[in-house]
Design a protein around this motif. Structure first.
Motif, PDB file in Angstrom:
ATOM      1  N   GLU A 125       0.844  -1.190   0.000  1.00  0.00           N
ATOM      2  CA  GLU A 125       0.000   0.000   0.000  1.00  0.00           C
ATOM      3  C   GLU A 125       0.880   1.241   0.000  1.00  0.00           C
ATOM      4  N   ASP A 126       0.390   2.286  -0.643  1.00  0.00           N
ATOM      5  CA  ASP A 126       1.117   3.557  -0.702  1.00  0.00           C
ATOM      6  C   ASP A 126       0.080   4.665  -0.602  1.00  0.00           C
ATOM      7  N   GLY A 127      -0.369   4.958   0.604  1.00  0.00           N
ATOM      8  CA  GLY A 127      -1.440   5.923   0.796  1.00  0.00           C
ATOM      9  C   GLY A 127      -2.744   5.390   0.255  1.00  0.00           C
ATOM     10  N   ALA A 128      -3.372   6.162  -0.623  1.00  0.00           N
ATOM     11  CA  ALA A 128      -4.637   5.750  -1.237  1.00  0.00           C
ATOM     12  C   ALA A 128      -4.421   4.836  -2.435  1.00  0.00           C
ATOM     13  N   LEU A 130      -2.121   1.467  -4.452  1.00  0.00           N
ATOM     14  CA  LEU A 130      -1.353   0.251  -4.320  1.00  0.00           C
ATOM     15  C   LEU A 130      -0.199   0.307  -5.316  1.00  0.00           C
ATOM     16  N   ARG A 131       0.992   0.002  -4.836  1.00  0.00           N
ATOM     17  CA  ARG A 131       2.159  -0.010  -5.701  1.00  0.00           C
ATOM     18  C   ARG A 131       2.300  -1.393  -6.318  1.00  0.00           C
ATOM     19  N   LEU A 136       4.526   1.036 -10.830  1.00  0.00           N
ATOM     20  CA  LEU A 136       3.423   1.958 -11.061  1.00  0.00           C
ATOM     21  C   LEU A 136       2.369   1.811  -9.970  1.00  0.00           C
ATOM     22  N   HIS A 137       1.401   2.735  -9.977  1.00  0.00           N
ATOM     23  CA  HIS A 137       0.421   2.796  -8.900  1.00  0.00           C
ATOM     24  C   HIS A 137      -0.996   2.818  -9.454  1.00  0.00           C
ATOM     25  N   ILE A 138      -1.909   2.160  -8.739  1.00  0.00           N
ATOM     26  CA  ILE A 138      -3.342   2.175  -9.049  1.00  0.00           C
ATOM     27  C   ILE A 138      -4.100   2.517  -7.768  1.00  0.00           C
ATOM     28  N   GLU A 139      -5.143   3.331  -7.909  1.00  0.00           N
ATOM     29  CA  GLU A 139      -5.989   3.666  -6.769  1.00  0.00           C
ATOM     30  C   GLU A 139      -6.532   2.372  -6.181  1.00  0.00           C
ATOM     31  N   LYS A 140      -6.401   2.206  -4.861  1.00  0.00           N
ATOM     32  CA  LYS A 140      -6.605   0.892  -4.272  1.00  0.00           C
ATOM     33  C   LYS A 140      -8.049   0.398  -4.314  1.00  0.00           C
TER      34      LYS A 140
END
Length: 269
Positions: A125-128, A130-131, A136-140
């Motif tokens: 998790e990376d704040g709101a 997911l890494r 890269l990141h997607i809204e969890k």
């Protein structure tokens, strides 16, 4: 325009054969086109989602011929869209489309997009957000652990309303009638075959097309399938409007009847 494209330009995977030892590869692109013949601008047979496994039997001039593990579909996929299998995916996309970000904030420009049922590996998790293993990141809230399913496939299918029609498509950027059925049911944990004739032959119990129909019934014509969105409406991806629509079932049935096409079966799941 008709609801049904005359003829079927897609490959017939039932007639295709594969020989040799396959090499499992994974789709690294957001989507990978699967085609009957290795032609850059040839007709789509289907598309594969990011994270899907494709068994490669042979590679020639930048095209891999093989079989999609998810539904057994056979065809050619551009080699550039595939990569070696790494660590197993942990999550899947639960919304029609989601952005990929280089950093965990919506205030930066997205660097890509993934679609419903794409499979990814989450690192943390990376704040709101997911890494992912890609960095890269997607809204969890747009992801769920594998094995976590929606309960209402009709509600899932309705999230595709107004999506453009695309022969062979399986995403909100373009989808066809059987792709809509397949992707909605897959989100609910039920893997089904790709084409409408395959679905008609393998899904559900037959009910009287003239009897009272229920929400979620699958209605089949030659070369076409729709989902009853209620007791009197049909949800389907149609060439008639070139988009996903929900319309009165009686009117749609009459329209096809005028073309000499009537319902071949109704299947209740």
């Amino acid at each position: 325009m008709p609801d049904i494209i005359p003829g079927d330009a897609r490959l017939d995977p039932k007639a295709a054969t594969l020989t040799g030892q396959p090499i499992p590869m994974v789709v690294e692109a957001a989507v990978a086109p699967l085609k009957a013949t290795p032609e850059p601008f040839g007709p789509l047979a289907s598309v594969l989602m990011h994270g899907e496994v494709f068994e490669v039997f042979e590679t020639t001039e930048g095209w891999c011929r093989g079989r999609a593990v998810s539904d057994g579909y056979i065809g050619h996929v551009p080699a550039a869209t595939l990569g070696e299998q790494g660590a197993a995916p942990t999550h899947s996309v639960t919304v029609p489309a989601t952005h990929l970000y280089a950093t965990p904030t919506i205030k930066t420009e997205p660097v890509g997009m993934l679609f419903l049922n794409a499979r990814v590996r989450v690192e943390r998790e990376d704040g709101a957000f997911l890494r992912l293993s890609s960095g890269l990141h997607i809204e969890k809230t747009h992801l769920a652990p594998l094995g976590t399913h929606a309960r209402d496939f009709v509600a899932v299918a309705k999230t595709f309303l107004h999506a453009p029609y695309l022969w062979g498509g399986r995403t909100v950027q373009g989808i066809d009638c059987s792709g809509l059925v397949q992707m909605a049911l897959h989100r609910c944990g039920r893997d089904v075959l790709r084409d409408s004739d395959m679905q008609e032959n393998t899904l559900g119990e037959a009910v009287d097309p003239d009897g009272p129909l229920e929400r979620g019934d699958l209605v089949f014509w030659r070369g076409h399938v729709g989902i009853m969105g209620g007791t009197k409406t049909l949800l389907h991806a149609t060439e008639h409007t070139l988009r996903v629509v929900e319309e009165p079932f009686a009117a749609m049935r009459a329209r096809l009847s005028d073309l000499g096409l009537d319902v071949t079966s109704v299947k209740r799941l």
